[in-house]
Design a protein around this motif. Structure first.
Motif, PDB file in Angstrom:
ATOM      1  N   GLU A   1      44.306  51.311  49.144  1.00 11.64           N
ATOM      2  CA  GLU A   1      43.274  50.285  48.894  1.00 11.64           C
ATOM      3  C   GLU A   1      41.860  50.914  48.889  1.00 11.64           C
ATOM      4  O   GLU A   1      41.039  50.596  48.036  1.00 11.64           O
ATOM      5  CB  GLU A   1      43.415  49.220  49.992  1.00 11.64           C
ATOM      6  CG  GLU A   1      42.898  47.851  49.680  1.00 11.64           C
ATOM      7  CD  GLU A   1      43.586  47.121  48.516  1.00 11.64           C
ATOM      8  OE1 GLU A   1      44.670  47.523  48.066  1.00 11.64           O
ATOM      9  OE2 GLU A   1      42.984  46.139  48.041  1.00 11.64           O
TER      10      GLU A   1
ATOM     11  N   LYS B   1      39.162  50.735  45.770  1.00 18.16           N
ATOM     12  CA  LYS B   1      37.855  50.087  45.941  1.00 18.16           C
ATOM     13  C   LYS B   1      36.708  50.947  45.418  1.00 18.16           C
ATOM     14  O   LYS B   1      35.594  50.472  45.230  1.00 18.16           O
ATOM     15  CB  LYS B   1      37.620  49.747  47.415  1.00 18.16           C
ATOM     16  CG  LYS B   1      38.355  48.491  47.830  1.00 18.16           C
ATOM     17  CD  LYS B   1      38.014  48.104  49.248  1.00 18.16           C
ATOM     18  CE  LYS B   1      38.777  46.847  49.641  1.00 18.16           C
ATOM     19  NZ  LYS B   1      38.977  46.752  51.066  1.00 18.16           N
TER      20      LYS B   1
ATOM     21  N   LEU C   1      39.476  44.503  41.587  1.00 24.39           N
ATOM     22  CA  LEU C   1      39.441  43.105  42.027  1.00 24.39           C
ATOM     23  C   LEU C   1      40.586  42.906  43.021  1.00 24.39           C
ATOM     24  O   LEU C   1      41.751  42.740  42.616  1.00 24.39           O
ATOM     25  CB  LEU C   1      39.627  42.177  40.809  1.00 24.39           C
ATOM     26  CG  LEU C   1      38.645  42.431  39.647  1.00 24.39           C
ATOM     27  CD1 LEU C   1      39.150  41.845  38.334  1.00 24.39           C
ATOM     28  CD2 LEU C   1      37.269  41.857  39.990  1.00 24.39           C
ATOM     29  N   PRO C   2      40.295  42.998  44.316  1.00 23.95           N
ATOM     30  CA  PRO C   2      41.383  42.899  45.308  1.00 23.95           C
ATOM     31  C   PRO C   2      41.929  41.478  45.396  1.00 23.95           C
ATOM     32  O   PRO C   2      41.348  40.547  44.843  1.00 23.95           O
ATOM     33  CB  PRO C   2      40.699  43.306  46.611  1.00 23.95           C
ATOM     34  CG  PRO C   2      39.250  43.090  46.403  1.00 23.95           C
ATOM     35  CD  PRO C   2      38.977  43.131  44.936  1.00 23.95           C
ATOM     36  N   LYS C   3      43.067  41.328  46.112  1.00 24.98           N
ATOM     37  CA  LYS C   3      43.651  39.994  46.302  1.00 24.98           C
ATOM     38  C   LYS C   3      42.611  39.086  46.954  1.00 24.98           C
ATOM     39  O   LYS C   3      41.765  39.551  47.720  1.00 24.98           O
ATOM     40  CB  LYS C   3      44.860  40.100  47.228  1.00 24.98           C
ATOM     41  CG  LYS C   3      46.049  40.703  46.513  1.00 24.98           C
ATOM     42  CD  LYS C   3      47.191  40.890  47.482  1.00 24.98           C
ATOM     43  CE  LYS C   3      48.124  41.936  46.937  1.00 24.98           C
ATOM     44  NZ  LYS C   3      48.838  42.667  47.956  1.00 24.98           N
ATOM     45  N   SER C   4      42.705  37.807  46.665  1.00 23.65           N
ATOM     46  CA  SER C   4      41.691  36.891  47.195  1.00 23.65           C
ATOM     47  C   SER C   4      42.380  35.596  47.616  1.00 23.65           C
ATOM     48  O   SER C   4      43.556  35.373  47.306  1.00 23.65           O
ATOM     49  CB  SER C   4      40.662  36.570  46.112  1.00 23.65           C
ATOM     50  OG  SER C   4      41.319  35.894  45.043  1.00 23.65           O
ATOM     51  N   HIS C   5      41.621  34.754  48.274  1.00 22.62           N
ATOM     52  CA  HIS C   5      42.138  33.459  48.706  1.00 22.62           C
ATOM     53  C   HIS C   5      42.599  32.661  47.477  1.00 22.62           C
ATOM     54  O   HIS C   5      43.629  31.999  47.494  1.00 22.62           O
ATOM     55  CB  HIS C   5      41.022  32.734  49.452  1.00 22.62           C
ATOM     56  CG  HIS C   5      41.446  31.414  49.994  1.00 22.62           C
ATOM     57  ND1 HIS C   5      42.420  31.293  50.960  1.00 22.62           N
ATOM     58  CD2 HIS C   5      41.057  30.157  49.678  1.00 22.62           C
ATOM     59  CE1 HIS C   5      42.596  30.013  51.223  1.00 22.62           C
ATOM     60  NE2 HIS C   5      41.785  29.309  50.455  1.00 22.62           N
ATOM     61  N   ARG C   6      41.809  32.758  46.395  1.00 23.04           N
ATOM     62  CA  ARG C   6      42.100  31.987  45.168  1.00 23.04           C
ATOM     63  C   ARG C   6      43.362  32.495  44.471  1.00 23.04           C
ATOM     64  O   ARG C   6      44.122  31.738  43.892  1.00 23.04           O
ATOM     65  CB  ARG C   6      40.871  32.113  44.254  1.00 23.04           C
ATOM     66  CG  ARG C   6      40.971  31.341  42.974  1.00 23.04           C
ATOM     67  CD  ARG C   6      39.656  31.382  42.197  1.00 23.04           C
ATOM     68  NE  ARG C   6      39.836  30.742  40.911  1.00 23.04           N
ATOM     69  CZ  ARG C   6      40.239  31.364  39.827  1.00 23.04           C
ATOM     70  NH1 ARG C   6      40.474  32.659  39.867  1.00 23.04           N
ATOM     71  NH2 ARG C   6      40.403  30.712  38.695  1.00 23.04           N
TER      72      ARG C   6
ATOM     73  N   PRO D   1      46.200  34.872  45.710  1.00 26.70           N
ATOM     74  CA  PRO D   1      46.672  35.693  46.830  1.00 26.70           C
ATOM     75  C   PRO D   1      47.646  36.819  46.461  1.00 26.70           C
ATOM     76  O   PRO D   1      47.813  37.753  47.240  1.00 26.70           O
ATOM     77  CB  PRO D   1      47.351  34.674  47.747  1.00 26.70           C
ATOM     78  CG  PRO D   1      47.640  33.500  46.886  1.00 26.70           C
ATOM     79  CD  PRO D   1      46.633  33.474  45.787  1.00 26.70           C
TER      80      PRO D   1
ATOM     81  N   ALA E   1      46.070  41.478  42.193  1.00 27.62           N
ATOM     82  CA  ALA E   1      44.991  42.471  42.241  1.00 27.62           C
ATOM     83  C   ALA E   1      44.757  42.928  40.807  1.00 27.62           C
ATOM     84  O   ALA E   1      45.674  42.888  39.973  1.00 27.62           O
ATOM     85  CB  ALA E   1      45.388  43.649  43.118  1.00 27.62           C
TER      86      ALA E   1
ATOM     87  N   ARG F   1      32.968  28.131  41.246  1.00 28.55           N
ATOM     88  CA  ARG F   1      34.289  28.016  40.628  1.00 28.55           C
ATOM     89  C   ARG F   1      34.623  26.547  40.456  1.00 28.55           C
ATOM     90  O   ARG F   1      34.893  25.843  41.432  1.00 28.55           O
ATOM     91  CB  ARG F   1      35.344  28.681  41.526  1.00 28.55           C
ATOM     92  CG  ARG F   1      35.443  30.153  41.307  1.00 28.55           C
ATOM     93  CD  ARG F   1      36.262  30.400  40.058  1.00 28.55           C
ATOM     94  NE  ARG F   1      36.341  31.837  39.786  1.00 28.55           N
ATOM     95  CZ  ARG F   1      36.826  32.320  38.646  1.00 28.55           C
ATOM     96  NH1 ARG F   1      37.235  31.529  37.692  1.00 28.55           N
ATOM     97  NH2 ARG F   1      36.891  33.621  38.455  1.00 28.55           N
TER      98      ARG F   1
END
Ligand SMILES: O=C(O)CCC(=O)C(=O)O
Ligand SMILES: [Fe+2]
Length: 303
Positions: free
Chosen positions: A71, A75, A87-92, A94, A97, A292
């Motif tokens: 990771e 980055k 673009l790492p995993k996100s809440h939106r 999950p 990537a 968003r």
């Protein structure tokens, strides 16, 4: 649960294109079909054999080791442009990537990705070609070929590589990218064998079944706004259900920084009053990056 799509599928194979000269009746007929699909579904499949199966395979093969880097290394691939860089995993999203690529040479981060960079160059030049034929056809279908010449220099593109993790064991189905429209002009997508992309039309979600050698072309907000809402920006999402990771990549046609998206006068009349104010595309992207919302175009530029 989504049904399986019956999206319009247009033949852009070398054999088909060889038979139609630009400006001929055949060309006009295909342009008309492109426009019809953009109006009815906001997307369509294209059979496009100019991208050899080997090149597609090389893309997927080259992407895997890139995503398997630590990771911290991933980055290091940064960009000052919204939605580009790692673009790492996100809440939106999950499981997702991605790498938004505006400068492939920077991918040479920790290991040698020379092969992937070369493959990316070949793939993106094929996508650029396809994108410009389709854009040309869209302008042609509105009887505005001059408009294409004037505008083509205002477009650039970006490329996105995407990896979705398999859903966790105790879940049946996960929305891996929530429903959205793309902000740009046209998107061209390709996925590996894990079919998980869904588009919304006729009041339901439909899973996209890609025929052999096909790609999916989607209309984005910028083209919808330019056409005063005549072209439909396709709502789509990714839903993961199989116990398998998924890879996809996309080409995004983008108005260059500073370009104004503006409805031409010919699209405005009594039956079609002006729906969108002129806006600078890069300002719209900045707006979305911090707001968003499902109907960003209407909120940002709707009249
Ligand atoms: O992975 C896919 O098939 C779709 C990705 C997508 O919709 C996007 O990046 O905007
Ligand atoms: Fe999308």
């Amino acid at each position: 649960m989504a049904g399986v799509s019956q999206l319009p599928c247009l033949d852009f194979s070398q054999e088909a294109l060889n038979q139609i000269q630009e400006g001929s009746d055949g060309w006009k007929c295909l342009s008309h079909n492109v426009r019809e699909a953009c109006e009815s579904h906001g997307c369509f499949l294209v059979v496009y054999d100019q991208i050899p199966a080997k090149l597609r395979e090389e893309m997927f093969m080259g992407m895997k080791p890139l995503f398997h880097l630590p990771e911290e290394t991933k980055k290091k691939y940064t960009s000052s442009i919204h939605f580009n860089g790692y673009l790492p995993k996100s809440h939106r999203a999950p499981l997702l990537a991605g790498f938004g690529i505006d400068d492939p040479s920077k991918l040479d981060m920790a290991e040698d990705f020379t092969n992937l960079i070369e493959t990316l160059h070949s793939m993106s030049s094929k996508m650029v070609e396809l994108n410009s034929v389709i854009m040309k056809m869209i302008f042609e279908s509105f009887d505005m070929p001059k408009h294409y010449e004037l505008n083509s220099k205002n477009y650039s593109c970006s490329f996105r590589l995407m990896k979705y993790d398999a859903p966790p064991r105790d879940t049946d189905l996960i929305v891996a990218i929530p429903a959205h429209t793309d902000q740009n002009t046209l998107t061209i997508l390709c996925e590996d064998e894990v079919q998980a992309l869904e588009v919304f039309y006729e009041n339901s979600w439909n899973q996209v079944a890609f025929p052999k050698e096909s790609l999916l072309v989607l209309v984005g907000d910028a083209l919808k706004a330019w056409s005063n809402g005549r072209l439909h920006a396709s709502k789509h999402r990714v839903t993961m259900s199989k116990r398998k990771e998924r890879y996809s990549y996309g080409f995004f046609g983008i108005p260059k920084p500073g370009t104004t998206v503006e409805v031409p006068q010919t699209f405005v009349n009594k039956e079609h009053p002006l729906r969108y104010r002129p806006f600078t595309f890069s300002d719209y992207v900045s707006f979305i990056a911090s707001n968003r919302t499902d109907d960003a175009l209407e909120v940002y530029a709707g009249i």
